[in-house]
Scaffold this motif. Structure first.
Motif, PDB file in Angstrom:
ATOM      1  N   GLY A 268       0.791  -1.225   0.000  1.00 29.02           N
ATOM      2  CA  GLY A 268       0.000   0.000   0.000  1.00 29.02           C
ATOM      3  C   GLY A 268       0.824   1.277   0.000  1.00 29.02           C
ATOM      4  O   GLY A 268       0.654   2.131  -0.886  1.00 29.02           O
ATOM      5  N   PRO A 269       1.747   1.461   0.952  1.00 27.36           N
ATOM      6  CA  PRO A 269       2.549   2.693   0.967  1.00 27.36           C
ATOM      7  C   PRO A 269       3.448   2.853  -0.264  1.00 27.36           C
ATOM      8  O   PRO A 269       3.843   3.971  -0.593  1.00 27.36           O
ATOM      9  CB  PRO A 269       3.400   2.530   2.240  1.00 27.36           C
ATOM     10  N   ALA A 270       3.778   1.741  -0.929  1.00 26.12           N
ATOM     11  CA  ALA A 270       4.687   1.813  -2.078  1.00 26.12           C
ATOM     12  C   ALA A 270       4.023   2.428  -3.299  1.00 26.12           C
ATOM     13  O   ALA A 270       4.711   2.898  -4.211  1.00 26.12           O
ATOM     14  CB  ALA A 270       5.207   0.414  -2.426  1.00 26.12           C
TER      15      ALA A 270
ATOM     16  N   ASN B 148      -7.434  -6.665  -1.527  1.00 26.74           N
ATOM     17  CA  ASN B 148      -6.123  -7.312  -1.390  1.00 26.74           C
ATOM     18  C   ASN B 148      -6.291  -8.809  -1.171  1.00 26.74           C
ATOM     19  O   ASN B 148      -7.384  -9.290  -0.867  1.00 26.74           O
ATOM     20  CB  ASN B 148      -5.359  -6.711  -0.216  1.00 26.74           C
ATOM     21  N   GLU B 149      -5.175  -9.537  -1.312  1.00 26.87           N
ATOM     22  CA  GLU B 149      -5.213 -10.980  -1.113  1.00 26.87           C
ATOM     23  C   GLU B 149      -5.578 -11.290   0.338  1.00 26.87           C
ATOM     24  O   GLU B 149      -5.395 -10.460   1.234  1.00 26.87           O
ATOM     25  CB  GLU B 149      -3.872 -11.612  -1.495  1.00 26.87           C
ATOM     26  N   PRO B 150      -6.099 -12.503   0.612  1.00 23.72           N
ATOM     27  CA  PRO B 150      -6.628 -12.836   1.946  1.00 23.72           C
ATOM     28  C   PRO B 150      -5.635 -12.711   3.090  1.00 23.72           C
ATOM     29  O   PRO B 150      -6.036 -12.564   4.239  1.00 23.72           O
ATOM     30  CB  PRO B 150      -7.095 -14.288   1.784  1.00 23.72           C
ATOM     31  N   THR B 151      -4.307 -12.791   2.835  1.00 25.01           N
ATOM     32  CA  THR B 151      -3.330 -12.728   3.928  1.00 25.01           C
ATOM     33  C   THR B 151      -3.012 -11.302   4.369  1.00 25.01           C
ATOM     34  O   THR B 151      -2.342 -11.116   5.383  1.00 25.01           O
ATOM     35  CB  THR B 151      -2.019 -13.416   3.510  1.00 25.01           C
ATOM     36  N   SER B 152      -3.455 -10.301   3.645  1.00 24.47           N
ATOM     37  CA  SER B 152      -3.143  -8.915   3.988  1.00 24.47           C
ATOM     38  C   SER B 152      -3.953  -8.467   5.197  1.00 24.47           C
ATOM     39  O   SER B 152      -5.032  -8.987   5.484  1.00 24.47           O
ATOM     40  CB  SER B 152      -3.432  -7.996   2.803  1.00 24.47           C
ATOM     41  N   THR B 153      -3.446  -7.475   5.918  1.00 22.57           N
ATOM     42  CA  THR B 153      -4.144  -6.984   7.110  1.00 22.57           C
ATOM     43  C   THR B 153      -5.497  -6.385   6.744  1.00 22.57           C
ATOM     44  O   THR B 153      -6.480  -6.574   7.473  1.00 22.57           O
ATOM     45  CB  THR B 153      -3.295  -5.932   7.842  1.00 22.57           C
ATOM     46  N   ILE B 154      -5.559  -5.676   5.633  1.00 21.74           N
ATOM     47  CA  ILE B 154      -6.810  -5.024   5.256  1.00 21.74           C
ATOM     48  C   ILE B 154      -7.885  -6.055   4.925  1.00 21.74           C
ATOM     49  O   ILE B 154      -9.051  -5.911   5.289  1.00 21.74           O
ATOM     50  CB  ILE B 154      -6.577  -4.052   4.071  1.00 21.74           C
ATOM     51  N   ARG B 155      -7.480  -7.142   4.268  1.00 22.75           N
ATOM     52  CA  ARG B 155      -8.451  -8.187   3.914  1.00 22.75           C
ATOM     53  C   ARG B 155      -8.886  -8.956   5.165  1.00 22.75           C
ATOM     54  O   ARG B 155     -10.059  -9.331   5.308  1.00 22.75           O
ATOM     55  CB  ARG B 155      -7.832  -9.127   2.891  1.00 22.75           C
ATOM     56  N   GLN B 156      -7.948  -9.196   6.078  1.00 22.53           N
ATOM     57  CA  GLN B 156      -8.289  -9.896   7.316  1.00 22.53           C
ATOM     58  C   GLN B 156      -9.349  -9.129   8.100  1.00 22.53           C
ATOM     59  O   GLN B 156     -10.313  -9.721   8.602  1.00 22.53           O
ATOM     60  CB  GLN B 156      -7.042 -10.097   8.172  1.00 22.53           C
ATOM     61  N   LEU B 157      -9.192  -7.810   8.198  1.00 24.51           N
ATOM     62  CA  LEU B 157     -10.163  -6.998   8.920  1.00 24.51           C
ATOM     63  C   LEU B 157     -11.504  -6.973   8.192  1.00 24.51           C
ATOM     64  O   LEU B 157     -12.569  -7.039   8.830  1.00 24.51           O
ATOM     65  CB  LEU B 157      -9.634  -5.573   9.090  1.00 24.51           C
TER      66      LEU B 157
ATOM     67  N   ASN C  77      -2.487  -9.080  -5.028  1.00 24.87           N
ATOM     68  CA  ASN C  77      -1.485  -8.636  -4.050  1.00 24.87           C
ATOM     69  C   ASN C  77      -0.753  -7.379  -4.511  1.00 24.87           C
ATOM     70  O   ASN C  77       0.267  -7.017  -3.939  1.00 24.87           O
ATOM     71  CB  ASN C  77      -0.476  -9.750  -3.765  1.00 24.87           C
ATOM     72  N   ARG C  78      -1.248  -6.707  -5.532  1.00 19.61           N
ATOM     73  CA  ARG C  78      -0.680  -5.450  -6.006  1.00 19.61           C
ATOM     74  C   ARG C  78      -1.748  -4.371  -5.976  1.00 19.61           C
ATOM     75  O   ARG C  78      -2.724  -4.433  -6.707  1.00 19.61           O
ATOM     76  CB  ARG C  78      -0.122  -5.603  -7.426  1.00 19.61           C
ATOM     77  N   PHE C  79      -1.549  -3.356  -5.116  1.00 17.32           N
ATOM     78  CA  PHE C  79      -2.564  -2.321  -4.985  1.00 17.32           C
ATOM     79  C   PHE C  79      -2.705  -1.512  -6.276  1.00 17.32           C
ATOM     80  O   PHE C  79      -3.802  -1.039  -6.592  1.00 17.32           O
ATOM     81  CB  PHE C  79      -2.238  -1.391  -3.814  1.00 17.32           C
ATOM     82  N   SER C  80      -1.638  -1.342  -7.020  1.00 21.14           N
ATOM     83  CA  SER C  80      -1.731  -0.592  -8.271  1.00 21.14           C
ATOM     84  C   SER C  80      -2.739  -1.230  -9.218  1.00 21.14           C
ATOM     85  O   SER C  80      -3.492  -0.535  -9.913  1.00 21.14           O
ATOM     86  CB  SER C  80      -0.357  -0.516  -8.950  1.00 21.14           C
ATOM     87  N   THR C  81      -2.794  -2.561  -9.245  1.00 23.72           N
ATOM     88  CA  THR C  81      -3.750  -3.270 -10.091  1.00 23.72           C
ATOM     89  C   THR C  81      -5.173  -3.047  -9.589  1.00 23.72           C
ATOM     90  O   THR C  81      -6.095  -2.797 -10.386  1.00 23.72           O
ATOM     91  CB  THR C  81      -3.431  -4.775 -10.111  1.00 23.72           C
ATOM     92  N   LEU C  82      -5.367  -3.139  -8.278  1.00 26.83           N
ATOM     93  CA  LEU C  82      -6.688  -2.909  -7.700  1.00 26.83           C
ATOM     94  C   LEU C  82      -7.166  -1.484  -7.987  1.00 26.83           C
ATOM     95  O   LEU C  82      -8.333  -1.256  -8.326  1.00 26.83           O
ATOM     96  CB  LEU C  82      -6.645  -3.139  -6.192  1.00 26.83           C
ATOM     97  N   TYR C  83      -6.258  -0.543  -7.861  1.00 26.91           N
ATOM     98  CA  TYR C  83      -6.602   0.873  -8.046  1.00 26.91           C
ATOM     99  C   TYR C  83      -7.024   1.137  -9.495  1.00 26.91           C
ATOM    100  O   TYR C  83      -8.055   1.774  -9.752  1.00 26.91           O
ATOM    101  CB  TYR C  83      -5.407   1.731  -7.672  1.00 26.91           C
ATOM    102  N   ASP C  84      -6.245   0.649 -10.445  1.00 25.46           N
ATOM    103  CA  ASP C  84      -6.578   0.875 -11.852  1.00 25.46           C
ATOM    104  C   ASP C  84      -7.871   0.167 -12.241  1.00 25.46           C
ATOM    105  O   ASP C  84      -8.641   0.668 -13.056  1.00 25.46           O
ATOM    106  CB  ASP C  84      -5.430   0.404 -12.747  1.00 25.46           C
TER     107      ASP C  84
END
Length: 307
Positions: A100-102, A193-202, A221-228
């Motif tokens: 995310g921060p990247a 995000n993929e299931p292992t990420s903190t955001i998906r867990q919450l 697992n790539r936020f740039s892909t989700l964003y686009d």
């Protein structure tokens, strides 16, 4: 301890076998084996688990490796200070972060800092939360920026910022001008995000506790892909923190919505360093710069986007 013993020890630890270390050092296998045995005798403990296919550090070996690498790093800092290189000149800051921060935050942070200190260079390693935690604990990076749910062992948290899970959407989205509930999301394509990420867990925890099942249209697992995907897909929503879109949200005229569920506000964005780690002048200056930017831009974002 003799420097030869330590050098051979590190070579075997890095390569995983005597033969590989031999090729790396251009030294006979027997000589390396003899030095390792002398080191183990001197310490009074075995350092490796020996297998048919190689050698792996045991607990004692890992303790020694960590101390040796820290000592080597301290020596590098001492030499740099003696040579007058402690000032912010040509310095490399090694960072690790989750995805995310990247995407948006760190590129802006690096560019703005280098506008003031053009001699500072950055090396960024982007990985999973587990990888980032291991990297900062082992001392393989100077600084980490990651979303966290629990305290980290062997880590100093330099700053921590609330990073609630939000939903980002285009300004013309049907939900852009109303309060959003979990049940409202069924009708729209979701990018998570993929299931292992903190955001998906919450998010998954919140759904289970409210008896709601949501199936993402895109999991990645790539936020740039989700964003686009969100930008290109009518009605799409992407789950994120405001830190992940802090600068691009204005450019792309996004709307960000919170969901009033306690579980979605449990994350923090943490700026971390290895516990007890020496900080160069450049690193200390970048830490101060980062904290000031996150405080200023975070407050402005929350105000402008009504969070």
């Amino acid at each position: 301890m003799h420097s030869t013993e330590i050098r051979y020890f590190l070579a075997v630890a890095n390569t995983g076998s005597l033969s590989a270390a031999s090729k790396q050092l251009f030294v006979a296998v027997s000589a390396i084996s003899r030095q390792i045995q002398q080191l183990e005798t001197r310490i009074g403990a075995t350092l490796f688990e020996r297998h048919a296919r190689g050698m792996v550090l045991n607990d004692a070996g890992q303790i020694l490796e960590n101390h040796v690498r820290k000592s080597m790093m301290d020596m590098e800092f001492a030499i740099a200070e003696i040579q007058g290189l402690k000032a912010v000149r040509r310095t490399v800051i090694r960072m690790a972060c989750t995805d995310g921060p990247a995407y948006d935050l760190l590129p802006q942070m690096f560019a703005r800092f280098r506008a003031i200190n053009p001699g500072v260079m950055f090396y960024l390693n982007v990985g999973t939360a587990q990888l980032v935690s291991e990297t900062i604990r082992s001392g393989d990076c100077d600084l980490a920026l990651q979303f966290s749910l629990t305290p980290e062992r062997g880590v100093d948290v330099l700053a921590s910022y609330p990073a609630s899970v939000l939903l980002a959407m285009r300004h013309d989205h049907p939900l852009a001008h109303q309060q959003v509930q979990l049940g409202d999301l069924h009708a729209y394509p979701l990018a998570f995000n993929e299931p292992t990420s903190t955001i998906r867990q919450l998010f998954d925890l919140s759904c289970r506790m409210n008896g709601i099942f949501l199936e993402p249209a895109l999991s990645c697992n790539r936020f740039s892909t989700l964003y686009d995907f969100m930008l290109c897909t009518p009605g799409a929503l992407v789950a994120c923190s405001h830190f992940s879109v802090m600068f691009k949200a204005r450019r792309d005229r996004l709307v960000l919505k919170s969901i009033n569920i306690e579980q979605l506000s449990q994350r923090t964005l943490q700026l971390q360093t290895q516990a007890g780690r020496h900080r160069s002048a450049a690193l200390s200056q970048f830490i101060d710069f980062s904290c000031e930017l996150l405080n200023r831009e975070g407050a402005a974002f929350e105000r402008d986007f009504g969070l």
